[in-house]
Design a protein around this motif. Structure first.
Motif, PDB file in Angstrom:
ATOM      1  N   ILE A   1       0.830   9.912   5.485  1.00  0.00           N
ATOM      2  CA  ILE A   1       1.383  10.496   4.366  1.00  0.00           C
ATOM      3  C   ILE A   1       2.839  10.508   4.427  1.00  0.00           C
ATOM      4  O   ILE A   1       3.590  10.413   5.583  1.00  0.00           O
ATOM      5  N   GLU A   2       3.662  10.626   3.329  1.00  0.00           N
ATOM      6  CA  GLU A   2       5.225  10.660   3.448  1.00  0.00           C
ATOM      7  C   GLU A   2       5.557  12.260   3.057  1.00  0.00           C
ATOM      8  O   GLU A   2       4.945  12.629   1.882  1.00  0.00           O
ATOM      9  N   VAL A   3       6.325  12.999   3.924  1.00  0.00           N
ATOM     10  CA  VAL A   3       6.471  14.335   3.575  1.00  0.00           C
ATOM     11  C   VAL A   3       8.047  14.523   3.015  1.00  0.00           C
ATOM     12  O   VAL A   3       8.764  14.017   3.882  1.00  0.00           O
TER      13      VAL A   3
ATOM     14  N   VAL B   1       0.792  -1.271   0.080  1.00  0.00           N
ATOM     15  CA  VAL B   1      -0.107  -0.127   0.030  1.00  0.00           C
ATOM     16  C   VAL B   1       0.722   1.201   0.152  1.00  0.00           C
ATOM     17  O   VAL B   1       1.774   1.383   0.864  1.00  0.00           O
ATOM     18  N   MET B   2       0.913   2.069  -1.055  1.00  0.00           N
ATOM     19  CA  MET B   2       1.598   3.250  -1.076  1.00  0.00           C
ATOM     20  C   MET B   2       0.896   4.547  -0.392  1.00  0.00           C
ATOM     21  O   MET B   2      -0.210   4.425  -0.239  1.00  0.00           O
TER      22      MET B   2
ATOM     23  N   VAL C   1       3.034  20.010  -3.870  1.00  0.00           N
ATOM     24  CA  VAL C   1       2.345  19.060  -4.433  1.00  0.00           C
ATOM     25  C   VAL C   1       2.037  17.737  -3.603  1.00  0.00           C
ATOM     26  O   VAL C   1       2.924  17.310  -3.054  1.00  0.00           O
ATOM     27  N   LEU C   2       0.992  17.345  -3.786  1.00  0.00           N
ATOM     28  CA  LEU C   2       0.620  15.923  -2.910  1.00  0.00           C
ATOM     29  C   LEU C   2       0.349  15.105  -4.412  1.00  0.00           C
ATOM     30  O   LEU C   2      -0.489  15.297  -5.169  1.00  0.00           O
ATOM     31  N   VAL C   3       0.995  14.009  -4.369  1.00  0.00           N
ATOM     32  CA  VAL C   3       1.190  12.983  -5.272  1.00  0.00           C
ATOM     33  C   VAL C   3       0.296  11.797  -4.717  1.00  0.00           C
ATOM     34  O   VAL C   3       0.822  11.302  -3.589  1.00  0.00           O
ATOM     35  N   LEU C   4      -0.765  11.333  -5.201  1.00  0.00           N
ATOM     36  CA  LEU C   4      -1.795  10.377  -4.497  1.00  0.00           C
ATOM     37  C   LEU C   4      -1.187   8.963  -5.102  1.00  0.00           C
ATOM     38  O   LEU C   4      -0.567   9.000  -6.335  1.00  0.00           O
TER      39      LEU C   4
END
Length: 147
Positions: free
Chosen positions: A85-87, A37-38, A112-115
């Protein structure tokens, strides 16, 4: 990089040994499918920063990004988001290699948030800081931006 759940095997000596999903064999020897799961990845600028093309105002020696500062403030009052999330905080100069590799040369705007991708589809992104914080609040709870 995916989220890995630690798995352990209890040895006869009573000690627990970490194992990878590839080492897991079900009792009936049927193959098992392990999925990763990413997490959504949030990229913001490291602040403060220098911009060699601009001189800061006389009372300052550096800059901050107002959009990234809004995101950092929202993370500060919603620390539970960091579990989901990964920041990544990137330096100001371009090219921003990690973003270029992930999204292409033209998409280096921050924040930017990359889903997470679904089955090889193109990366979906959010770049508006209010949209990013609204998404995170809806998905993971906590305070949302006031309309």
């Amino acid at each position: 990089m995916g989220l890995l759940v630690p798995l352990f095997s209890l040895q006869s000596s009573g000690t627990a040994v970490a194992v990878s999903p590839a080492q897991i064999v079900p009792f009936d020897n049927r193959p098992i499918k392990v999925t990763t799961v990413m997490k959504p990845r949030l990229f913001v600028l490291q602040m403060p920063f220098s911009d060699p093309d601009l001189v800061p105002p006389p009372s300052s020696d550096s800059w901050f990004c107002s959009h990234c500062a809004l995101i950092e403030g929202a993370l500060g009052i919603n620390p539970q988001w960091l579990d989901h999330i990964e920041v990544k905080r990137l330096a100001f100069p371009r090219p921003r290699r990690e973003l270029v590799e992930l999204l292409g040369e033209e998409q280096q705007w921050l924040p930017v948030l990359v889903l997470p991708q679904e089955d090889g589809k193109k990366n979906e992104t959010l770049t508006d800081p209010v949209a990013i914080t609204r998404y995170l609040a809806e998905k993971f709870g906590g305070a949302a931006p006031h309309p």
